[in-house]
Design an enzyme around this catalytic site. Structure first.
Site, mmCIF file in Angstrom:
data_model
loop_
_atom_site.group_PDB
_atom_site.id
_atom_site.type_symbol
_atom_site.label_atom_id
_atom_site.label_comp_id
_atom_site.label_asym_id
_atom_site.label_seq_id
_atom_site.Cartn_x
_atom_site.Cartn_y
_atom_site.Cartn_z
ATOM 1 C CE LYS A 1 -67.269 -17.750 -76.030
ATOM 2 N NZ LYS A 1 -66.750 -19.023 -75.537
ATOM 3 C CG ASN B 1 -69.856 -15.993 -66.473
ATOM 4 O OD1 ASN B 1 -69.797 -14.936 -67.091
ATOM 5 N ND2 ASN B 1 -70.911 -16.789 -66.531
ATOM 6 N N GLY C 1 -63.923 -15.745 -70.041
ATOM 7 C CA GLY C 1 -62.493 -15.436 -70.168
ATOM 8 C C GLY C 1 -62.146 -15.575 -71.634
ATOM 9 C CG HIS C 2 -64.193 -14.065 -74.355
ATOM 10 N ND1 HIS C 2 -65.264 -13.419 -74.902
ATOM 11 C CD2 HIS C 2 -64.696 -15.160 -73.738
ATOM 12 C CE1 HIS C 2 -66.374 -14.097 -74.623
ATOM 13 N NE2 HIS C 2 -66.051 -15.155 -73.910
ATOM 14 C CB ALA D 1 -59.240 -17.787 -70.008
ATOM 15 C CG ASP E 1 -63.326 -21.904 -71.993
ATOM 16 O OD1 ASP E 1 -63.467 -20.677 -71.836
ATOM 17 O OD2 ASP E 1 -63.408 -22.726 -71.052
ATOM 18 C CD GLN F 1 -70.850 -17.429 -70.010
ATOM 19 O OE1 GLN F 1 -71.831 -16.784 -70.322
ATOM 20 N NE2 GLN F 1 -69.796 -16.856 -69.471
HETATM 21 P P1 GDP Z 1 -63.097 -18.172 -75.484
HETATM 22 O O1 GDP Z 1 -63.610 -18.162 -74.092
HETATM 23 O O2 GDP Z 1 -64.024 -18.864 -76.425
HETATM 24 O O3 GDP Z 1 -62.701 -16.823 -75.996
HETATM 25 O O4 GDP Z 1 -61.776 -19.072 -75.468
HETATM 26 P P2 GDP Z 1 -60.596 -18.995 -74.371
HETATM 27 O O5 GDP Z 1 -59.810 -17.773 -74.617
HETATM 28 O O6 GDP Z 1 -61.118 -19.231 -73.015
HETATM 29 O O7 GDP Z 1 -59.791 -20.309 -74.748
HETATM 30 C C1 GDP Z 1 -59.278 -20.514 -76.021
HETATM 31 C C2 GDP Z 1 -57.767 -20.741 -75.897
HETATM 32 O O8 GDP Z 1 -57.277 -21.291 -77.095
HETATM 33 C C3 GDP Z 1 -56.993 -19.470 -75.684
HETATM 34 O O9 GDP Z 1 -55.832 -19.762 -74.946
HETATM 35 C C4 GDP Z 1 -56.626 -19.050 -77.109
HETATM 36 O O10 GDP Z 1 -55.439 -18.250 -77.167
HETATM 37 C C5 GDP Z 1 -56.385 -20.381 -77.738
HETATM 38 N N1 GDP Z 1 -56.723 -20.487 -79.170
HETATM 39 C C6 GDP Z 1 -57.733 -19.889 -79.855
HETATM 40 N N2 GDP Z 1 -57.765 -20.358 -81.125
HETATM 41 C C7 GDP Z 1 -56.767 -21.242 -81.226
HETATM 42 C C8 GDP Z 1 -56.303 -22.093 -82.292
HETATM 43 O O11 GDP Z 1 -56.859 -22.145 -83.377
HETATM 44 N N3 GDP Z 1 -55.236 -22.898 -82.013
HETATM 45 C C9 GDP Z 1 -54.609 -22.919 -80.810
HETATM 46 N N4 GDP Z 1 -53.589 -23.728 -80.631
HETATM 47 N N5 GDP Z 1 -55.023 -22.127 -79.789
HETATM 48 C C10 GDP Z 1 -56.087 -21.334 -80.007
HETATM 49 P P1 IMO Z 2 -66.224 -18.294 -71.911
HETATM 50 O O1 IMO Z 2 -66.998 -17.082 -72.348
HETATM 51 C C1 IMO Z 2 -66.352 -22.192 -69.973
HETATM 52 C C2 IMO Z 2 -69.183 -22.665 -66.672
HETATM 53 C C3 IMO Z 2 -68.612 -22.873 -65.272
HETATM 54 C C4 IMO Z 2 -69.689 -23.772 -64.687
HETATM 55 C C5 IMO Z 2 -70.961 -23.204 -65.291
HETATM 56 C C6 IMO Z 2 -71.715 -22.241 -64.360
HETATM 57 O O2 IMO Z 2 -64.827 -18.016 -71.574
HETATM 58 O O3 IMO Z 2 -66.398 -19.398 -72.892
HETATM 59 P P2 IMO Z 2 -71.257 -19.721 -63.644
HETATM 60 O O4 IMO Z 2 -70.115 -19.117 -62.894
HETATM 61 O O5 IMO Z 2 -71.485 -19.142 -64.981
HETATM 62 O O6 IMO Z 2 -72.520 -19.790 -62.832
HETATM 63 O O7 IMO Z 2 -70.817 -21.271 -63.851
HETATM 64 O O8 IMO Z 2 -70.584 -22.519 -66.467
HETATM 65 N N1 IMO Z 2 -68.693 -21.453 -67.364
HETATM 66 C C7 IMO Z 2 -67.821 -21.472 -68.383
HETATM 67 N N2 IMO Z 2 -67.142 -22.503 -68.934
HETATM 68 N N3 IMO Z 2 -66.208 -20.947 -70.484
HETATM 69 C C8 IMO Z 2 -66.911 -19.919 -69.957
HETATM 70 O O9 IMO Z 2 -66.923 -18.690 -70.510
HETATM 71 C C9 IMO Z 2 -67.726 -20.145 -68.826
HETATM 72 N N4 IMO Z 2 -68.499 -19.362 -68.049
HETATM 73 C C10 IMO Z 2 -69.099 -20.172 -67.166
HETATM 74 O O10 IMO Z 2 -67.360 -23.495 -65.340
HETATM 75 O O11 IMO Z 2 -69.534 -25.084 -65.158
HETATM 76 MG MG MG Z 3 -62.987 -18.689 -72.165
#
Ligand code: GDP
Ligand code: IMO
Ligand code: MG
Length: 427
Positions: A17, A39, A41-42, A300, A14, A225
Site C-alpha cells: 500500500k 502497527n 509499516g508502509h 516492516a 503488507d 493493515q
Molecule cells: P504495506 O504495509 O502494504 O505498505 O507493505 P509493506 O511495506 O509492509 O511491504 C511491502 C514490501 O514489498 C516492501 O518491502 C515494499 O518495498 C515491497 N514492494 C512493494 N511493491 C512491490 C513490488 O511490486 N515488487 C517487489 N518486489 N516489491 C514490492
Molecule cells: P500494514 O499496514 C500485517 C497484524 C499483527 C497481528 C494482528 C493484530 O503494514 O499492512 P495488532 O498489533 O494490530 O493488535 O496485531 O494484526 N498486523 C499486521 N499485519 N501488516 C500490518 O500493517 C499489520 N498490522 C497489524 O501481525 O497478527
Molecule cells: Mg506493512
C-alpha cells in the site's frame, strides 16, 4: 459527489500500500490515514532510499499534498514524534502540511503493557500482535474511557480521566497479572507534554476534507493493515482491532460514505500473513520459503517473518463484494518470476458444514481448490508497460481479473515507482 479515492489492502496487510499511495500522491491534494496506528509499516522508496512509515500518510514526501490523520487512528505520541523527526530532512514543511484530528485516541503506556502481558499469558489467545498497544487502546475507545488528544489540552480534564483509567488498569495489573502499579504523575506529565507539542498540528480533519472537496480537490484515503484483519470482516479473533476494510474510511476520516469515491484494493500476487491465525493457502514447502526470500517477506514493523501462500480469490472476492471495491492493484508479481506453475485458489471445500457459517471467517475447516497458471520464468522487475509483459504474465493478470470479477487497474513490478503499470489513467 467527490473525486476522492482510497488505496487499501484486501489481504492480511503488507500488500504494498505504501508504495502505491506514494506513487499516486501526485494525483491528490491530501492523503489521510483513518484507522490503525503504528502497527502499520508502509515502505516507500524515494530516490533509491527506503523509508518505512508507521503513522504518517505515505504522501508525506509530496510537498504539495496535505497529510491528514483522522479520528479513527490511535496515536502513540512517542512513535509519532520520532517518525516526524526522522522524516523531516526529506519531507519539506511537514509541520505546515501535517494535520491531526484532536478526536484521535492516544495509546498510553498501560496499553502497551497490557498488550504485552496478554500476549505472554497462557490465559489469552495468542494473536501475535505487534505489541504496540493497539488492541487495548481501541478497547478503551469502545468502552468510552479513552484519553483523546483534546483531553490533554486541559490539565483538570486530563487528571479526572486519567485517574479513572489508572485506577481501572492498576486493579487489573495488580490482581490479574501480578504487576506493579502505574506511575500516575509520570503518565500525566507525559500527556501534558505531548498535548502541548501536538497543539500546532491539530485541525478539524473532517471539515478540512469537506472543505477541500467543496473546492473540487481530491483526497486519497490510505488504509493500514488489510481487510482480512478487519475486526468485523476478517479472520476473527486473529485480526487487528479496527475496521481496515473500506467500511472504516467514512467513520475514521469523518466523511460521508458516498464521498469515499473510487476504491483501489491492493492485493499481492500471493498472500502473506504475520502472526497467528488461519491461512488456507499457506505453502509449507520450499516454494513458500523461496517466495518469502525473493519477496523480502519480513515484517516492516516487527521484523517477524511473514508466512506465504497462494493467491486466495475466495477471501478477496468476499471482501470485494461486501465493500464496493472499484478495482484491483496487483503487486509483487515480479516475485513469482522463478515459478514454472503458479496456483490460484478459486474455491473452498467446506468441511463439517462450516460453509453455513462462512461469514464468521473461521477458515479452519476448509480445503482450498486451485487452478494452475503457467509461470513466465523471466524477470518482470521494473517493467512499466503492460505490453512489455510476457504472455504468461498477461494471462496471469487476466486470470486474477476473471476469478475476482474486477479489473486490475494497476500492476506493480518492483518496490520503487518505476515498476508501476497504470492501466486506468482516470485514477
Ligand atoms: P504495506 O504495509 O502494504 O505498505 O507493505 P509493506 O511495506 O509492509 O511491504 C511491502 C514490501 O514489498 C516492501 O518491502 C515494499 O518495498 C515491497 N514492494 C512493494 N511493491 C512491490 C513490488 O511490486 N515488487 C517487489 N518486489 N516489491 C514490492
Ligand atoms: P500494514 O499496514 C500485517 C497484524 C499483527 C497481528 C494482528 C493484530 O503494514 O499492512 P495488532 O498489533 O494490530 O493488535 O496485531 O494484526 N498486523 C499486521 N499485519 N501488516 C500490518 O500493517 C499489520 N498490522 C497489524 O501481525 O497478527
Ligand atoms: Mg506493512
Amino acid at each position: 459527489m467527490t473525486n476522492n479515492f482510497a488505496v487499501l489492502g484486501l489481504q492480511w496487510g503488507d500488500e504494498g500500500k505504501g508504495k502505491i499511495v506514494n506513487f499516486l500522491s501526485d494525483r491528490a491534494n491530501a492523503a489521510c490515514r483513518y484507522q490503525g496506528g503504528h502497527n502499520a509499516g508502509h515502505t516507500l522508496i524515494i530516490n533509491g532510499e527506503k523509508i518505512v512509515l508507521h503513522l504518517l500518510p505515505s504522501s508525506i514526501c509530496h510537498e504539495k499534498a496535505l497529510s491528514l490523520i483522522g479520528k479513527g487512528v490511535v496515536i502513540s505520541c512517542d512513535a509519532l514524534f520520532e517518525e516526524i523527526e526522522k522524516i523531516e530532512p526529506i519531507a519539506k514543511n511537514i509541520h505546515e502540511r501535517l494535520k491531526i484530528s484532536p478526536a484521535c485516541s492516544l495509546i498510553q503506556p498501560y496499553h502497551i503493557l497490557v498488550d504485552q502481558l496478554k500476549e505472554k499469558s497462557n490465559s489469552f489467545n495468542t494473536i501475535g500482535t505487534t505489541l504496540r498497544g493497539i488492541g487495548p487502546a481501541y478497547e478503551d475507545k469502545v468502552a468510552r474511557r479513552a484519553i483523546r488528544i483534546i483531553d490533554t489540552l486541559s490539565e483538570s480534564k486530563l487528571e479526572d480521566k486519567l485517574k479513572e483509567n489508572i485506577s481501572y488498569y492498576n486493579f487489573w495489573l495488580e490482581n490479574y497479572f501480578g504487576h506493579t502499579k502505574l506511575d500516575f504523575q509520570k503518565i500525566k506529565d507525559e500527556n501534558l507534554h505531548y498535548g502541548e507539542k501536538l497543539t500546532p498540528l491539530l485541525a478539524d480533519v473532517s471539515s478540512l476534507i469537506n472543505g477541500l472537496n467543496d473546492q473540487g480537490k481530491r483526497v486519497l484515503f490510505e488504509g493500514a493493515q488489510g481487510a482480512l484483519l478487519d475486526v468485523d470482516q476478517g479472520t476473527y479473533p486473529f485480526v487487528t482491532s479496527s475496521n481496515c476494510s473500506p467500511a472504516g474510511i467514512a467513520s475514521g476520516a469523518g466523511i460521508g460514505p458516498l464521498d469515499v469515491g473510487y476504491i483501489l484494493g491492493v492485493v499481492k500476487a500471493y498472500v502473506t500473513r504475520v502472526g497467528e491465525g488461519p491461512m488456507p493457502t499457506e505453502i509449507h514447502d520450499s516454494i513458500g520459503a523461496e517466495i518469502a526470500t525473493k519477496g523480502g517477506e519480513v515484517g516492516a514493523t516487527t521484523g517477524r517473518p511473514r508466512r506465504c501462500g497462494w493467491f486466495d480469490a475466495v477471501t478477496v472476492k468476499r471482501i470485494i463484494k461486501s465493500n464496493s471495491v472499484s478495482a484491483l492493484c496487483l503487486t509483487k508479481i515480479d516475485v513469482l518470476d522463478f515459478l514454472d506453475t503458479i496456483k490460484i485458489c478459486v474455491g473452498y471445500d467446506f468441511k463439517n458444514g462450516s460453509g453455513d457459517y462462512a461469514e464468521c471467517m473461521d477458515l479452519v475447516d476448509v480445503e482450498p481448490k486451485y487452478i494452475e497458471c503457467k509461470g513466465w520464468q523471466t524477470s518482470l522487475k521494473g517493467i512499466n508497460e503492460f505490453d512489455l509483459l510476457p504472455p504468461e504474465a498477461k494471462a496471469f493478470v487476466k486470470k486474477i481479473e476473471e476469478v475476482c470479477e474486477l479489473p486490475v487497474d494497476v500492476i506493480s513490478t518492483g518496490p520503487d515507482d518505476h515498476g508501476t503499470i497504470v492501466l486506468n489513467e482516470e485514477i
